[in-house]
Design a protein around this motif. Structure first.
Motif, mmCIF file in Angstrom:
data_model
loop_
_atom_site.group_PDB
_atom_site.id
_atom_site.type_symbol
_atom_site.label_atom_id
_atom_site.label_comp_id
_atom_site.label_asym_id
_atom_site.label_seq_id
_atom_site.Cartn_x
_atom_site.Cartn_y
_atom_site.Cartn_z
ATOM 1 N N SER A 120 -8.289 -28.820 -45.266
ATOM 2 C CA SER A 120 -7.733 -27.496 -45.569
ATOM 3 C C SER A 120 -8.126 -26.490 -44.496
ATOM 4 N N GLY A 121 -9.370 -26.598 -43.985
ATOM 5 C CA GLY A 121 -9.811 -25.702 -42.921
ATOM 6 C C GLY A 121 -8.958 -25.839 -41.680
ATOM 7 N N TYR A 122 -8.560 -27.071 -41.355
ATOM 8 C CA TYR A 122 -7.723 -27.308 -40.172
ATOM 9 C C TYR A 122 -6.339 -26.683 -40.354
ATOM 10 N N THR A 123 -5.677 -27.027 -41.454
ATOM 11 C CA THR A 123 -4.305 -26.540 -41.645
ATOM 12 C C THR A 123 -4.273 -25.036 -41.854
ATOM 13 N N ASP A 124 -5.301 -24.463 -42.482
ATOM 14 C CA ASP A 124 -5.346 -23.016 -42.682
ATOM 15 C C ASP A 124 -5.492 -22.289 -41.347
ATOM 16 N N VAL A 136 -7.375 -14.512 -28.710
ATOM 17 C CA VAL A 136 -7.855 -14.452 -30.094
ATOM 18 C C VAL A 136 -8.448 -15.790 -30.506
ATOM 19 N N GLU A 137 -7.804 -16.868 -30.048
ATOM 20 C CA GLU A 137 -8.312 -18.210 -30.379
ATOM 21 C C GLU A 137 -9.678 -18.444 -29.746
ATOM 22 N N TYR A 138 -9.850 -17.986 -28.505
ATOM 23 C CA TYR A 138 -11.163 -18.067 -27.871
ATOM 24 C C TYR A 138 -12.178 -17.245 -28.663
ATOM 25 N N SER A 139 -11.759 -16.055 -29.077
ATOM 26 C CA SER A 139 -12.668 -15.194 -29.836
ATOM 27 C C SER A 139 -13.046 -15.826 -31.160
ATOM 28 N N LYS A 140 -12.119 -16.563 -31.766
ATOM 29 C CA LYS A 140 -12.439 -17.263 -33.012
ATOM 30 C C LYS A 140 -13.560 -18.264 -32.804
ATOM 31 N N LEU A 141 -13.636 -18.818 -31.603
ATOM 32 C CA LEU A 141 -14.693 -19.787 -31.312
ATOM 33 C C LEU A 141 -16.015 -19.115 -30.981
ATOM 34 N N ASP A 142 -15.996 -18.191 -30.022
ATOM 35 C CA ASP A 142 -17.282 -17.660 -29.537
ATOM 36 C C ASP A 142 -17.544 -16.211 -29.903
ATOM 37 N N GLY A 143 -16.562 -15.516 -30.507
ATOM 38 C CA GLY A 143 -16.814 -14.161 -30.983
ATOM 39 C C GLY A 143 -16.870 -13.097 -29.918
ATOM 40 N N ARG A 144 -16.661 -13.441 -28.658
ATOM 41 C CA ARG A 144 -16.723 -12.415 -27.614
ATOM 42 C C ARG A 144 -15.551 -11.451 -27.717
ATOM 43 N N GLY A 145 -15.832 -10.198 -27.407
ATOM 44 C CA GLY A 145 -14.793 -9.186 -27.416
ATOM 45 C C GLY A 145 -14.406 -8.704 -28.797
ATOM 46 N N THR A 146 -15.152 -9.110 -29.816
ATOM 47 C CA THR A 146 -14.873 -8.656 -31.178
ATOM 48 C C THR A 146 -16.175 -8.201 -31.821
ATOM 49 N N ASN A 147 -16.042 -7.548 -32.966
ATOM 50 C CA ASN A 147 -17.231 -7.146 -33.709
ATOM 51 C C ASN A 147 -17.550 -8.119 -34.831
ATOM 52 N N SER A 204 -8.999 -32.306 -38.907
ATOM 53 C CA SER A 204 -10.315 -32.149 -39.533
ATOM 54 C C SER A 204 -11.015 -30.898 -39.017
ATOM 55 N N GLY A 205 -11.078 -29.868 -39.831
ATOM 56 C CA GLY A 205 -11.883 -28.698 -39.532
ATOM 57 C C GLY A 205 -11.192 -27.668 -38.656
ATOM 58 N N SER A 206 -11.575 -26.409 -38.854
ATOM 59 C CA SER A 206 -10.963 -25.315 -38.094
ATOM 60 C C SER A 206 -11.331 -25.362 -36.617
ATOM 61 N N ILE A 207 -12.489 -25.947 -36.281
ATOM 62 C CA ILE A 207 -12.867 -26.069 -34.869
ATOM 63 C C ILE A 207 -11.844 -26.922 -34.126
ATOM 64 N N GLN A 208 -11.452 -28.051 -34.729
ATOM 65 C CA GLN A 208 -10.484 -28.928 -34.075
ATOM 66 C C GLN A 208 -9.134 -28.229 -33.936
ATOM 67 N N SER A 209 -8.780 -27.381 -34.906
ATOM 68 C CA SER A 209 -7.530 -26.625 -34.800
ATOM 69 C C SER A 209 -7.535 -25.744 -33.556
ATOM 70 N N SER A 210 -8.648 -25.036 -33.324
ATOM 71 C CA SER A 210 -8.734 -24.174 -32.138
ATOM 72 C C SER A 210 -8.670 -24.983 -30.856
ATOM 73 N N LEU A 211 -9.385 -26.109 -30.817
ATOM 74 C CA LEU A 211 -9.381 -26.945 -29.610
ATOM 75 C C LEU A 211 -7.994 -27.522 -29.349
ATOM 76 N N ASP A 212 -7.288 -27.911 -30.407
ATOM 77 C CA ASP A 212 -5.930 -28.431 -30.222
ATOM 78 C C ASP A 212 -5.022 -27.366 -29.610
#
Length: 588
Positions: free
Chosen positions: A93-97, A171-182, A365-373
């Motif tokens: 669910s984390g991946y597809t979401d 935004v996808e990069y920011s989802k991973l490492d949080g840079r440029g966001t609060n 599998s997992g939201s991390i893999q979604s970002s990497l894909d």
């Protein structure tokens, strides 16, 4: 021989205490019905059955029964199998979401159903050419200015679409490492979860050694494990570290001041968290991220880090995600190497280019893999064609921009053979080479009035030949073939317009349809995953959740047992009164 005088009262008191504790636990359950992550609690009891007489006045042959109930401990009611199912479904669910959120951002760029976008801009250019194809209008500056304006609008839309895809990629990069966001990125959130689980492991074990169950801390840890499973696939194992702690074969004995054993408890469980992933050969591997309570301080958990050596978007293949193991190994001994698993992509230049992902999670599998894909997979490069990420949609915009500029410029050059005029250029260099959706623009000459739409060609001296050929180009579909003029004659060799038999305007619809299909397919998977997840959650709640009806029923049952225990004390008091005041008075 009559039993010890107050033994019956002790039995009744133990029953009163046990039922009072059950009522307390029932009230605790009811008060936490809506507490997130709370697990229903119950009292675990055992029958008191002394193996030795408790009084010198008891016969050794007396049956050792009737000494009451012992409250062993308060336990949680959980089903480990349902926990495993839930966490396995959470990573799906984390991946597809996460993927759906990404596709929705891209839909804002390519969905032109309610706005006049790139598709309409091509139609407007075609409409302008249809109005201008009359020979009397070819040299009319008003009509040429209108065409230039239409072209400028199109190039601006292509620039903006590319910029929006890049913004979505950032935004996808920011989802991973949080840079440029609060807000924290996934990397920081995973590290915080691992830290909290490692800390809770120590707190729970220490409390349990001293006889405190710490059930609420275990609830908190379970919530963290559920959350972690939405990011990465994990396996959770409970085990006893008796070899490391060396505590009487895993048993804690409570002793009195003379060293006599007066009770015993199991040595508490430790918890291990392993990340499950696949190497580049597709073999399943595991990396331990949390290992019980080994070492001290932060020795019992690992961490994850994000690397972007060459800067945002400059080279997505230069980014990597590294999971680090523990300072100590599973045996409790120092592990100076620290197992590391790097999720990275290597590109071997072609042609064709070959990309290879070093490690990855199982598909979906997992939201991390979604970002990497989405960051790595462009749907084209060899070995990473199973997903269409940001690279795919940027490449499609580039293909459209480059193809359009090539055709328009070549047609206009044919009509201005003495001094070939270029209409569309890379606006950063004012050159007709290296054109992309990001840099396409109107040439400085056309903007300044020194460049114009061509007129006749060698094969067609008509004044409106170039305009007619441009109009044909807007209507034509483009495989990799020769481009034909309005009379069906080869105009130039077209080898760089791979639009899959679409016209320029229709190609945007083609890309939008691909995105819509991907989004629909993912939305269907998300709906299915959420439905299954909710079903598992309902099953978990039926076991671990608090039911108002069930607790109310338990409350009445425990109250009845409490009343019965109280009645037992009254009956014993009456029996004792008869024994003391009535024995030996017969016949007086």
């Amino acid at each position: 021989m009559v039993r010890a005088t107050f033994a019956g009262f002790t039995t009744a008191v133990s029953a009163l205490q046990a039922n009072q504790k059950r009522l307390d636990i029932t009230g605790h359950n009811l008060s936490n019905m809506n507490t997130p992550g709370y697990t229903r609690q119950a009292l675990q009891v055992s029958s008191v059955n002394y193996t030795n007489p408790i009084s010198h006045y008891m016969n050794g042959s007396e049956v050792a029964v009737g000494f009451g109930v012992h409250m062993d401990k308060v336990t949680q009611i959980r089903d480990p199998y349902l926990d495993i199912q839930y966490r396995n479904q959470m990573d799906k669910s984390g991946y597809t979401d996460a993927m759906q959120a990404t596709l929705d951002r891209l839909s804002d760029v390519f969905d032109e159903s309610s706005i006049e976008g790139i598709h309409q801009a091509f139609l407007n250019i075609r409409s302008t050419l249809e109005n201008e194809h009359d020979p009397s209008k070819v040299h009319d500056p008003i009509f040429e200015a209108e065409l230039r304006s239409r072209m400028q609008t199109l190039t601006n839309l292509l620039n903006d679409a590319y910029r929006q895809v890049e913004e979505a990629e950032k935004v996808e990069y920011s989802k991973l490492d949080g840079r440029g966001t609060n807000e924290q990125g996934s990397v920081q959130q995973i590290n915080e979860i691992l830290r909290q689980i490692g800390s809770l492991n120590r707190q729970i074990k220490q409390n349990q050694i001293f006889g405190q169950q710490s059930l609420e801390l275990m609830d908190e840890r379970n919530v963290l494990l559920d959350e972690l499973s939405s990011y990465i696939p994990i396996e959770v194992t409970y085990y006893k570290d008796i070899d490391y702690d060396g505590k009487d074969d895993g048993i804690i004995y409570d002793r009195d001041s003379k060293g006599n054993i007066i009770g015993k408890r199991d040595w508490p469980d430790d918890l291990r968290v392993e990340m499950v992933y696949q190497d580049k050969d597709g073999k399943t591997q595991k990396l331990t991220l949390v290992e019980g309570t080994i070492g001290s301080k932060d020795d019992n958990y690992g961490k994850v880090s994000f690397t972007d050596d060459k800067g945002y978007l400059d080279n997505p293949s230069a980014t990597s995600l590294t999971f680090e193991g523990l300072t100590y190994g599973a045996d409790g001994r120092p592990n100076p190497k620290k197992d590391k698993v790097e999720f990275s992509m290597e590109i071997t230049p072609g042609p064709p280019d070959i990309a290879e992902v070093q490690n990855h999670f199982a598909d979906g599998s997992g939201s991390i893999q979604s970002s990497l894909d989405m960051l790595w997979k462009d749907g084209v490069t060899d070995r990473i064609t199973d997903k269409r990420g940001y690279g795919y949609y940027k490449a499609e915009l580039d293909t459209l921009a480059k193809s359009f500029a090539t055709v328009i410029n070549e047609i206009n050059k044919q009509g201005t053979q003495g001094d070939p005029h270029v209409l569309l250029v890379d606006k950063t260099t004012d050159s007709d080479t290296g054109i992309t959706a990001k840099n396409i623009g109107i040439s400085l000459g056309w903007q300044g009035g020194t460049t114009h739409i061509g007129t006749s060609t060698d094969r067609n001296p008509d004044m409106n030949a170039t305009v007619l050929n441009l109009l044909e180009a807007m209507k034509a579909t483009y495989p990799n073939s020769n481009f034909l003029d309005k009379d069906g004659n080869p105009l130039f060799q077209d080898t760089d317009t791979p639009l899959e038999n679409n016209s320029f305007a229709d190609y945007m619809n083609h890309v939008s349809t691909i995105l819509a299909n991907d989004s629909y397919r993912n939305a269907t998977n998300l709906k299915t995953n959420v439905t299954v997840l909710n079903g598992i959650q309902n099953s978990r709640d039926s076991v671990s959740g608090v039911s108002l009806d069930e607790e109310a029923s338990n409350m009445m049952m425990y109250m009845s047992a409490y009343n019965a225990s109280s009645r037992l004390m009254t009956t014993l008091d009456q029996a004792l009164d008869v024994l003391i005041n009535s024995t030996g008075v017969v016949g007086r």
